[in-house]
Design a protein around this motif. Sequence first.
Motif, PDB file in Angstrom:
ATOM      1  N   TYR A  59      31.595 -29.378  -3.701  1.00 36.02           N
ATOM      2  CA  TYR A  59      31.099 -28.520  -2.638  1.00 36.02           C
ATOM      3  C   TYR A  59      30.237 -29.335  -1.678  1.00 36.02           C
ATOM      4  N   ASP A  61      26.960 -29.837   0.357  1.00 36.74           N
ATOM      5  CA  ASP A  61      25.591 -29.446  -0.001  1.00 36.74           C
ATOM      6  C   ASP A  61      25.167 -28.164   0.698  1.00 36.74           C
ATOM      7  N   LYS A  64      26.516 -25.081  -1.394  1.00 40.07           N
ATOM      8  CA  LYS A  64      26.295 -24.973  -2.842  1.00 40.07           C
ATOM      9  C   LYS A  64      25.430 -23.767  -3.172  1.00 40.07           C
TER      10      LYS A  64
END
Length: 115
Positions: A59, A61, A64
């Motif tokens: 993912y 950042d 996330k």
Amino acid sequence: QVQLVESGGGLVQAGGSLRLSCAASGSTLTINGMGWYRQTAGKRRELVACFNNVGSTNYADSVKGRFTISRDDAKNTLYLQMNSLKPEDPAVYYCNAAGVVDGYWGQGTQVTVLS
């Protein structure tokens, strides 16, 4: 050849949720990995989330804890559940499939977030 068709984009209030779908057809057995990317005007297309060839997920950042990628192999469909959408999330979201030799893109689906 692999064909990808995205759906599920739309307009949502900040803090809301959307679920994107990507239906794959054609030579789906040649797909090594699949993922979601997004692009806004004047910027490069960026990775949002993906499955690699061993099924692990990655993912960005920035997403996330808010976005979840999943798939239904029986339906050859990839999903992106997007929760807690923020004003910085609007973009055209693209589905990508990585084959042995080639990569494939869907036509994109627009996500708009109202702040």
